[in-house]
Design an enzyme around this catalytic site. Structure first.
Site, PDB file in Angstrom:
ATOM      1  N   LYS A  88       0.878  -1.334   0.041  1.00 18.58           N
ATOM      2  CA  LYS A  88       0.056  -0.033   0.065  1.00 18.58           C
ATOM      3  C   LYS A  88       0.892   1.225   0.095  1.00 18.58           C
ATOM      4  O   LYS A  88       1.921   1.468   0.916  1.00 18.58           O
ATOM      5  CB  LYS A  88      -0.881  -0.229   1.131  1.00 18.58           C
ATOM      6  CG  LYS A  88      -2.191   0.700   1.111  1.00 18.58           C
ATOM      7  CD  LYS A  88      -3.091   0.647   2.407  1.00 18.58           C
ATOM      8  CE  LYS A  88      -4.488   1.374   2.389  1.00 18.58           C
ATOM      9  NZ  LYS A  88      -4.900   1.292   3.566  1.00 18.58           N
TER      10      LYS A  88
HETATM   11  O1  G3P Z   1      -8.886   2.382   4.521  1.00 16.36           O
HETATM   12  C1  G3P Z   1      -8.624   3.516   4.842  1.00 16.36           C
HETATM   13  C2  G3P Z   1      -9.392   3.828   6.377  1.00 16.36           C
HETATM   14  O2  G3P Z   1      -8.614   3.246   7.104  1.00 16.36           O
HETATM   15  C3  G3P Z   1      -9.365   5.245   6.643  1.00 16.36           C
HETATM   16  O3  G3P Z   1     -10.574   5.358   7.387  1.00 16.36           O
HETATM   17  O4  G3P Z   1     -12.236   6.122   8.860  1.00 16.36           O
HETATM   18  O5  G3P Z   1      -9.772   6.759   8.890  1.00 16.36           O
HETATM   19  O6  G3P Z   1     -11.116   7.745   7.214  1.00 16.36           O
HETATM   20  P1  G3P Z   1     -10.903   6.517   8.141  1.00 16.36           P
END
Ligand code: G3P
Length: 218
Positions: A88
């Site tokens: 990633k």
């Molecule tokens: O896959 C990316 C994700 O983990 C980000 O999520 O909720 O931190 O915006 P968030």
């Protein structure tokens, strides 16, 4: 649409796997830190443990910000489980170069932190296996994450890119339903969001009624 789970928590990954619908896992440095994993050896062991649970791609994010560092880390991550680990990489200038480097070697890559169609175009041209638009974080700033997702899906279809659209930063089950509507290839979600799809009060009520009637016949 495929389901990935967006966590580094082994218990939650086991639980999602036991549902029989899990297609892969995504992690990021914040999710790894949340599990209290410290030290490179432990971090690599943790990725191996995830790969042992899931029969599908496991996104492992590099910590480096520069191309050389990304390449060094990416090689190590790939070697942990060449069939399952997806490297990633952030959608930065060096990140795009690293995507290109690894895609030419045939390694799976996930170009992350994508917030525009232009970034998604560059990721696909560099040969990314997956592109990760963060729909929730766009909604957070008053933008429209699902609209971006649709633009990327349409653009990839129009130009016939192979890169798969992996909707990330998914916050609730409504997001998942919208991902289906716009044709995302994958949604990566927290466990609770996946479970929210299963549960409906009318299903629960129906089960209770059927149980009572089944009792009458026993
Ligand atoms: O896959 C990316 C994700 O983990 C980000 O999520 O909720 O931190 O915006 P968030």
């Amino acid at each position: 649409m495929k389901f990935f789970i967006d966590t580094a928590n082994l218990e939650q990954i086991h639980k999602a796997q036991s549902l029989g619908i899990l297609d892969g896992v995504t992690t990021n440095p914040s999710l790894m830190a949340k599990e209290g994993v410290k030290g490179l050896d432990n971090i690599y062991d943790h990725y191996k443990a995830i790969c042992n649970i899931v029969d599908g791609p496991v996104s492992a994010e590099v910590f480096a910000n520069d191309l050389d560092g990304m390449i060094k880390e990416g090689e190590i991550l790939h070697a942990l489980d060449p069939k399952k680990i997806t490297i990633k990489l952030p959608c930065t200038e060096d990140g795009i170069k690293a995507v290109k480097y690894f895609s030419e070697k045939g390694y799976a890559t996930n170009c992350t932190l994508v917030f525009t169609v232009g970034q998604a175009l560059l990721a696909a041209k560099a040969g990314a296996t997956f592109v990760s638009p963060f729909i929730g974080r766009l909604d957070d700033i008053g933008s429209d994450g699902i609209a971006l997702l649709k633009q990327i899906v349409d653009m990839y279809n129009y130009y016939e890119f192979d890169t798969q659209v992996l909707a990330a930063s998914v916050r609730h089950s409504r997001h998942i339903l919208r991902c289906i509507e716009v044709g995302a290839d994958i949604a990566t979600c927290p466990l609770n969001t996946i479970l929210d799809l299963v549960n409906h009060p009318l299903t629960q009520k129906g089960v209770e009624i059927f149980n009572k009637d089944a009792d009458k016949m026993r």
